[in-house]
Design an enzyme around this catalytic site. Structure first.
Site, mmCIF file in Angstrom:
data_model
loop_
_atom_site.group_PDB
_atom_site.id
_atom_site.type_symbol
_atom_site.label_atom_id
_atom_site.label_comp_id
_atom_site.label_asym_id
_atom_site.label_seq_id
_atom_site.Cartn_x
_atom_site.Cartn_y
_atom_site.Cartn_z
ATOM 1 N N LYS A 111 41.314 40.867 37.984
ATOM 2 C CA LYS A 111 40.318 40.349 37.047
ATOM 3 C C LYS A 111 38.915 40.881 37.321
ATOM 4 C CE LYS A 111 42.989 36.442 35.512
ATOM 5 N NZ LYS A 111 44.202 36.516 36.364
HETATM 6 C C1 LIG Z 1 45.434 36.458 35.820
HETATM 7 C C2 LIG Z 1 46.513 37.074 36.615
HETATM 8 C C3 LIG Z 1 47.701 37.503 36.022
HETATM 9 C C4 LIG Z 1 47.993 37.304 34.553
HETATM 10 O O1 LIG Z 1 47.169 38.081 33.740
HETATM 11 P P1 LIG Z 1 46.989 37.670 32.200
HETATM 12 O O2 LIG Z 1 45.964 38.589 31.675
HETATM 13 O O3 LIG Z 1 46.539 36.250 32.192
HETATM 14 O O4 LIG Z 1 48.314 37.837 31.561
HETATM 15 C C5 LIG Z 1 48.627 38.124 36.838
HETATM 16 N N1 LIG Z 1 48.419 38.281 38.163
HETATM 17 C C6 LIG Z 1 47.290 37.879 38.755
HETATM 18 C C7 LIG Z 1 47.145 38.071 40.218
HETATM 19 C C8 LIG Z 1 46.302 37.271 38.006
HETATM 20 O O5 LIG Z 1 45.180 36.864 38.603
#
Ligand SMILES: *Cc1c(COP(=O)(O)O)cnc(C)c1O
Length: 461
Positions: A111
């Site tokens: 993220k």
């Molecule tokens: C947020 C997250 C996901 C999922 O991603 P999305 O965009 O919500 O589908 C997968 N793995 C990790 C480690 C995350 O932080």
């Protein structure tokens, strides 16, 4: 480039308006009016670029006249200089698998790729307008810390992040609550992530409150986040194919809110040669059930060792639904209404087949996730975090697929240790967290309570 709502109730807005709006004012999600078409010569050229240069190219057609090329360049360079790898999102080949490491940012999860960029973008737009923004978001773990790190210390932003009390990993909790900057406000709610998301939606739908307090979103509903994530699909494709446009690749994406995989869908729509998008879920499998049955139906959230995917309502799903329903906002509205009243929506068989031609979906059990961590480690010495392991397992029948590594394994030490007997060595960003001072408010999962807290906190600032 102008932006429209999936529900058709917003006059087209500019890129900066879309970024500041977050959720569309009609309750839908914002999308570009069209996708820039990337031709083969451009794809070949892009395949030779480094991550930052490529990011500028991919993002540029979406910003319209809102940013100069220099401003965008400066944003991109600053946003990705916080990463601890020169390639930002390196592609590694290990044990016969391709892994795209997205966890080299300040909070060790993918993220950061989006939120380092969004934080700097907000700052730029606010300096221009002279405004102040109050960011409100719900997190299942990783978004919160990444958002906080994106805006900590900024003068024109306060950030309120709701996380489900004791339902995020200890490291995730610490990553958020150890940030003591005066503009950072952590709230632990007594409920689930979905409760948090519901509260955030409710507060955003209170338009008087939203306007008076200039609320903005950082959850994956913000278009700029999706946009920043589109970049690494192009980047990984270039690394694997060297720019050979005859070569299609598949991507395996550990999925929760459908943001990351939707970015892959955008890349495909722009012309990136993508074979399949492998939608990997843990046992919270609403999305994989949808791909395999055409029915999108709520279940209960079940805690897993991949908590950032413990989600039932996927906030970005509506964006995909818009394209699946031939960009017809009336149909989207109808389906979302069905969803709101019955907890279920269903698409016809021809549409389901269309979904299947783009996505391959698998739901992975806890035992399979652990077994995958063990197997990969034994085969290659490479340590997967549980989210990435879900994606690798789901891609078992796609040996050439690029598996997105969404978190550093040291963030989920317990699950990793259970699988392979040792913990992964932490990156610098995760060292010493448990000894630091923390600040956090524990509140009930009630929109009114949260609203009062925000008001009183801001009154004191
Ligand atoms: C947020 C997250 C996901 C999922 O991603 P999305 O965009 O919500 O589908 C997968 N793995 C990790 C480690 C995350 O932080």
């Amino acid at each position: 480039m102008r932006y429209i709502s999936t529900r058709g109730g917003v006059d087209p807005v500019t890129f900066s308006q879309a970024v500041m709006m977050g959720l569309a004012t009609d309750g839908g999600l914002l999308l570009p009016e069209s996708f820039p078409a990337i031709d083969q010569a451009t794809l070949q050229r892009w395949a030779k670029l480094g991550f930052k240069e490529l990011a500028i190219e991919v993002i540029w057609p979406y910003v319209g006249e809102d940013l100069t090329r220099e401003e965008l360049t400066d944003l991109v360079v600053r946003s990705y200089s916080t990463f601890d790898h020169p390639e930002v999102t390196p592609l590694v080949e290990t044990g016969g698998r391709r892994i795209l490491e997205l966890f080299h940012g300040p909070t060790a999860a993918f993220k950061d790729v989006a939120l380092q960029f969004l934080g700097n973008l907000f700052e730029l737009l606010l300096e221009r307008s002279g405004g102040h923004l109050n960011i409100l978001g719900a997190t299942s773990g990783d978004t919160g810390s990444a958002a906080i790190y994106g805006v900590r210390g900024q003068q024109r932003i306060d950030i309120f992040i709701l996380h489900p009390y004791k339902r995020v990993s200890p490291i995730q909790e610490r990553q958020m609550t150890t940030v003591l900057d005066a503009n950072v406000h952590n709230i632990a709610i007594q409920g689930t992530f979905d409760d948090g998301q519901r509260i955030v939606k409710e507060l955003f739908n209170d338009l008087t409150f939203k306007d008076e307090y200039t609320l903005g979103a950082v959850n994956s509903i913000n278009w700029a986040r999706i946009l920043a994530q589109v970049v690494y699909y192009f980047y990984a494709w270039g690394r694997v194919t060297g720019g050979d446009t005859q070569q299609q690749v598949s991507f395996s994406v550990p999925t929760g809110n459908f943001g990351d995989i939707f970015a892959g869908y955008v890349a495909k729509r722009m012309g990136l040669p993508v074979n399949r998008l492998i939608l990997a879920t843990n046992r919270n499998d609403i999305l994989s059930r949808f791909v395999n049955s055409g029915v999108y139906q709520l279940g209960d959230v079940q805690p897993t060792i991949s908590p950032s995917m413990d989600i039932q309502i996927s906030s970005n799903f509506e964006r995909y639904l818009y394209y699946l329903m031939d960009q017809n906002p009336a149909k989207v509205k109808e389906l979302m209404k069905q969803m709101a009243t019955t907890g279920k929506l269903e698409v016809p068989e021809d549409k389901r087949r269309e979904v299947e031609s783009v996505f391959h979906a698998e739901s992975v059990t806890e035992a399979e996730t652990r077994a995958q961590i063990t197997e990969t480690y034994q085969k290659s010495g490479y340590i997967l975090d549980p989210h990435t392991a879900v994606g690798v397992k789901a891609a078992a029948n796609f040996p050439e697929a690029i598996c997105l590594a969404t978190a550093h394994p040291a963030k989920f030490g317990d699950a990793v240790k259970e699988a392979i007997g040792i913990e992964a060595p932490p990156p610098v960003s995760l060292q010493g967290l448990m000894e630091k001072e923390t600040r956090c408010e524990i509140l009930s999962a009630d929109a009114g309570v949260i609203q009062d807290y925000i008001k009183s906190t801001l009154a004191k600032r």
